[in-house]
Write an enzyme that holds these catalytic residues in place. Structure first.
Site, PDB file in Angstrom:
ATOM      1  N   SER A  51       0.598  -1.107  -0.201  1.00 45.94           N
ATOM      2  CA  SER A  51      -0.015  -0.296  -0.278  1.00 45.94           C
ATOM      3  C   SER A  51       0.615   1.206   0.009  1.00 45.94           C
ATOM      4  O   SER A  51      -0.017   2.242  -0.361  1.00 45.94           O
ATOM      5  CB  SER A  51      -0.717   0.647   1.484  1.00 45.94           C
ATOM      6  OG  SER A  51       0.013   0.206   2.228  1.00 45.94           O
ATOM      7  N   LYS A  96       0.727   4.973   6.957  1.00 48.62           N
ATOM      8  CA  LYS A  96       0.056   5.389   6.186  1.00 48.62           C
ATOM      9  C   LYS A  96       0.765   6.968   5.668  1.00 48.62           C
ATOM     10  O   LYS A  96       0.893   7.712   6.761  1.00 48.62           O
ATOM     11  CB  LYS A  96      -1.623   5.887   5.634  1.00 48.62           C
ATOM     12  CG  LYS A  96      -1.938   4.446   5.633  1.00 48.62           C
ATOM     13  CD  LYS A  96      -2.240   3.328   4.357  1.00 48.62           C
ATOM     14  CE  LYS A  96      -2.447   2.484   4.821  1.00 48.62           C
ATOM     15  NZ  LYS A  96      -2.218   1.343   3.819  1.00 48.62           N
TER      16      LYS A  96
END
Length: 188
Positions: A51, A96
Protein backbone atom coordinates in the site's frame (compact mmCIF):
# COMPACT_ATOMS: atom_id res chain seq x y z
CA UNK A 1 56.03 -22.94 45.75
CA UNK A 2 54.99 -19.48 46.77
CA UNK A 3 53.95 -18.51 43.24
CA UNK A 4 51.76 -21.58 42.87
CA UNK A 5 50.14 -20.99 46.27
CA UNK A 6 49.47 -17.38 45.30
CA UNK A 7 47.71 -18.48 42.06
CA UNK A 8 45.61 -21.01 43.97
CA UNK A 9 44.49 -18.36 46.44
CA UNK A 10 43.49 -16.02 43.59
CA UNK A 11 41.49 -18.68 41.76
CA UNK A 12 39.80 -19.79 44.99
CA UNK A 13 38.97 -16.16 45.73
CA UNK A 14 36.78 -15.90 42.62
CA UNK A 15 33.29 -14.99 43.83
CA UNK A 16 30.57 -16.66 41.73
CA UNK A 17 27.82 -14.84 43.58
CA UNK A 18 29.28 -11.43 42.74
CA UNK A 19 29.78 -12.47 39.11
CA UNK A 20 26.15 -13.61 38.75
CA UNK A 21 24.85 -10.42 40.38
CA UNK A 22 27.00 -8.41 37.98
CA UNK A 23 25.46 -10.20 34.97
CA UNK A 24 21.93 -9.78 36.33
CA UNK A 25 22.53 -6.02 36.68
CA UNK A 26 23.70 -5.81 33.06
CA UNK A 27 20.69 -7.77 31.77
CA UNK A 28 18.21 -5.70 33.84
CA UNK A 29 19.80 -2.43 32.65
CA UNK A 30 19.58 -3.58 29.01
CA UNK A 31 15.92 -4.56 29.46
CA UNK A 32 15.06 -1.20 31.04
CA UNK A 33 16.82 0.70 28.24
CA UNK A 34 15.01 -1.37 25.58
CA UNK A 35 11.66 -0.79 27.32
CA UNK A 36 12.19 2.99 27.51
CA UNK A 37 13.37 3.21 23.89
CA UNK A 38 10.49 1.08 22.56
CA UNK A 39 7.73 2.74 24.56
CA UNK A 40 8.77 6.38 24.74
CA UNK A 41 11.29 7.21 22.02
CA UNK A 42 10.98 4.95 18.97
CA UNK A 43 8.37 2.74 17.34
CA UNK A 44 9.09 0.08 14.79
CA UNK A 45 6.72 -1.55 12.37
CA UNK A 46 6.74 -4.03 9.53
CA UNK A 47 4.82 -3.04 6.40
CA UNK A 48 3.08 -6.24 5.25
CA UNK A 49 1.46 -4.96 2.06
CA UNK A 50 2.25 -2.91 -1.02
CA UNK A 51 0.00 0.00 0.00
CA UNK A 52 2.95 2.39 0.43
CA UNK A 53 5.01 1.32 -2.60
CA UNK A 54 7.32 2.72 -3.97
CA UNK A 55 8.09 4.80 -0.86
CA UNK A 56 8.05 1.76 1.45
CA UNK A 57 8.15 -1.71 -0.08
CA UNK A 58 6.31 -4.85 1.03
CA UNK A 59 8.15 -6.43 3.96
CA UNK A 60 10.17 -3.33 4.86
CA UNK A 61 10.71 -2.62 8.54
CA UNK A 62 10.58 1.03 9.55
CA UNK A 63 11.50 3.09 12.61
CA UNK A 64 9.46 6.05 13.73
CA UNK A 65 10.02 8.75 16.32
CA UNK A 66 7.49 8.84 19.14
CA UNK A 67 8.94 12.22 20.14
CA UNK A 68 8.11 13.93 16.81
CA UNK A 69 4.57 14.81 17.85
CA UNK A 70 5.21 15.56 21.52
CA UNK A 71 6.43 19.01 20.51
CA UNK A 72 4.44 19.66 17.34
CA UNK A 73 1.47 18.52 15.32
CA UNK A 74 1.50 16.04 12.45
CA UNK A 75 1.80 17.68 9.03
CA UNK A 76 0.34 16.89 5.65
CA UNK A 77 2.66 14.50 3.84
CA UNK A 78 4.10 12.91 6.98
CA UNK A 79 4.22 9.11 6.95
CA UNK A 80 3.03 7.84 10.31
CA UNK A 81 2.55 4.67 12.35
CA UNK A 82 -0.88 4.61 13.98
CA UNK A 83 -3.49 2.37 15.57
CA UNK A 84 -5.87 1.14 12.85
CA UNK A 85 -9.21 2.87 13.62
CA UNK A 86 -11.36 -0.17 12.75
CA UNK A 87 -9.52 -2.43 15.23
CA UNK A 88 -11.36 -2.44 18.58
CA UNK A 89 -8.41 -4.10 20.33
CA UNK A 90 -6.00 -1.33 19.35
CA UNK A 91 -3.27 -3.83 18.53
CA UNK A 92 -3.08 -3.44 14.75
CA UNK A 93 -0.66 -0.78 13.50
CA UNK A 94 -0.88 0.81 10.05
CA UNK A 95 1.62 2.93 8.15
CA UNK A 96 0.13 5.57 5.81
CA UNK A 97 0.65 9.15 4.65
CA UNK A 98 -1.32 12.05 6.15
CA UNK A 99 -3.42 13.70 3.44
CA UNK A 100 -6.15 15.53 5.39
CA UNK A 101 -5.55 17.64 8.49
CA UNK A 102 -8.11 18.54 11.17
CA UNK A 103 -10.88 20.67 9.63
CA UNK A 104 -9.90 19.88 6.01
CA UNK A 105 -12.30 18.82 3.29
CA UNK A 106 -10.78 16.17 1.03
CA UNK A 107 -12.44 15.59 -2.36
CA UNK A 108 -11.40 12.73 -4.62
CA UNK A 109 -12.56 13.32 -8.18
CA UNK A 110 -11.40 11.49 -11.33
CA UNK A 111 -8.48 9.91 -9.50
CA UNK A 112 -7.16 13.19 -8.08
CA UNK A 113 -7.17 14.62 -4.54
CA UNK A 114 -8.43 18.16 -3.94
CA UNK A 115 -8.19 19.97 -0.61
CA UNK A 116 -10.59 22.53 0.81
CA UNK A 117 -12.40 23.32 -2.44
CA UNK A 118 -9.24 24.01 -4.44
CA UNK A 119 -9.53 23.73 -8.21
CA UNK A 120 -5.95 22.48 -8.40
CA UNK A 121 -5.26 18.87 -7.35
CA UNK A 122 -2.82 18.16 -4.55
CA UNK A 123 0.75 17.79 -5.84
CA UNK A 124 1.71 14.22 -4.96
CA UNK A 125 5.07 13.27 -6.47
CA UNK A 126 5.29 10.29 -4.10
CA UNK A 127 2.37 8.27 -5.50
CA UNK A 128 3.33 5.14 -7.41
CA UNK A 129 1.01 5.70 -10.38
CA UNK A 130 -2.03 7.82 -11.14
CA UNK A 131 -5.06 6.76 -9.13
CA UNK A 132 -7.71 4.89 -11.08
CA UNK A 133 -10.85 7.00 -11.35
CA UNK A 134 -13.54 5.99 -8.88
CA UNK A 135 -16.87 7.56 -7.92
CA UNK A 136 -16.37 11.05 -6.48
CA UNK A 137 -15.95 11.07 -2.69
CA UNK A 138 -15.88 13.82 -0.07
CA UNK A 139 -14.35 13.50 3.38
CA UNK A 140 -14.74 16.18 6.03
CA UNK A 141 -11.96 15.66 8.56
CA UNK A 142 -13.14 16.27 12.15
CA UNK A 143 -11.11 18.36 14.56
CA UNK A 144 -8.38 16.34 16.29
CA UNK A 145 -8.40 13.77 13.45
CA UNK A 146 -6.46 12.99 10.28
CA UNK A 147 -7.26 11.44 6.88
CA UNK A 148 -4.70 8.83 5.71
CA UNK A 149 -3.96 7.35 2.30
CA UNK A 150 -1.36 4.95 0.94
CA UNK A 151 1.09 6.01 -1.79
CA UNK A 152 0.09 3.03 -3.95
CA UNK A 153 -3.48 4.33 -4.24
CA UNK A 154 -4.80 1.63 -6.55
CA UNK A 155 -3.81 -1.11 -4.09
CA UNK A 156 -4.21 0.59 -0.71
CA UNK A 157 -6.76 -0.30 1.95
CA UNK A 158 -6.71 3.24 3.30
CA UNK A 159 -9.22 5.67 4.82
CA UNK A 160 -11.36 5.55 1.67
CA UNK A 161 -12.15 1.91 2.48
CA UNK A 162 -12.34 1.97 6.30
CA UNK A 163 -15.53 2.01 8.34
CA UNK A 164 -14.00 4.66 10.65
CA UNK A 165 -12.49 7.04 8.11
CA UNK A 166 -10.38 9.22 10.40
CA UNK A 167 -7.46 8.65 12.76
CA UNK A 168 -7.67 10.52 16.07
CA UNK A 169 -4.58 12.50 17.07
CA UNK A 170 -4.00 10.33 20.15
CA UNK A 171 -3.93 7.18 17.96
CA UNK A 172 -0.88 8.39 16.01
CA UNK A 173 2.13 6.65 17.49
CA UNK A 174 5.13 7.95 15.57
CA UNK A 175 6.45 9.73 12.50
CA UNK A 176 8.31 7.29 10.23
CA UNK A 177 11.94 8.34 9.82
CA UNK A 178 13.77 5.51 8.07
CA UNK A 179 13.76 1.94 6.84
CA UNK A 180 16.18 -0.44 8.55
CA UNK A 181 15.41 -3.74 6.83
CA UNK A 182 16.09 -5.14 4.27
CA UNK A 183 18.12 -2.02 3.48
CA UNK A 184 18.74 1.18 5.38
CA UNK A 185 17.29 4.39 3.99
CA UNK A 186 15.59 7.64 4.94
CA UNK A 187 11.83 7.84 4.31
CA UNK A 188 10.30 11.03 2.92
Amino acid sequence: MKKEDNRLEKSEAFDWKAEIISWIKIIVAAAVIAFVLNNFIIANSKVPSGSMENTIMTGDRVIGSRLSYRFGDPKRGDIVIFHFPDDPTGTIYYVKRIIGLPGDTVDIIDGKVYLNGSETPLDEPYIREPMDPEPPARFEVPEDSYFMMGDNRNFSADARRWENKYVKRDKIIAKVLFRYYPGIGKIE
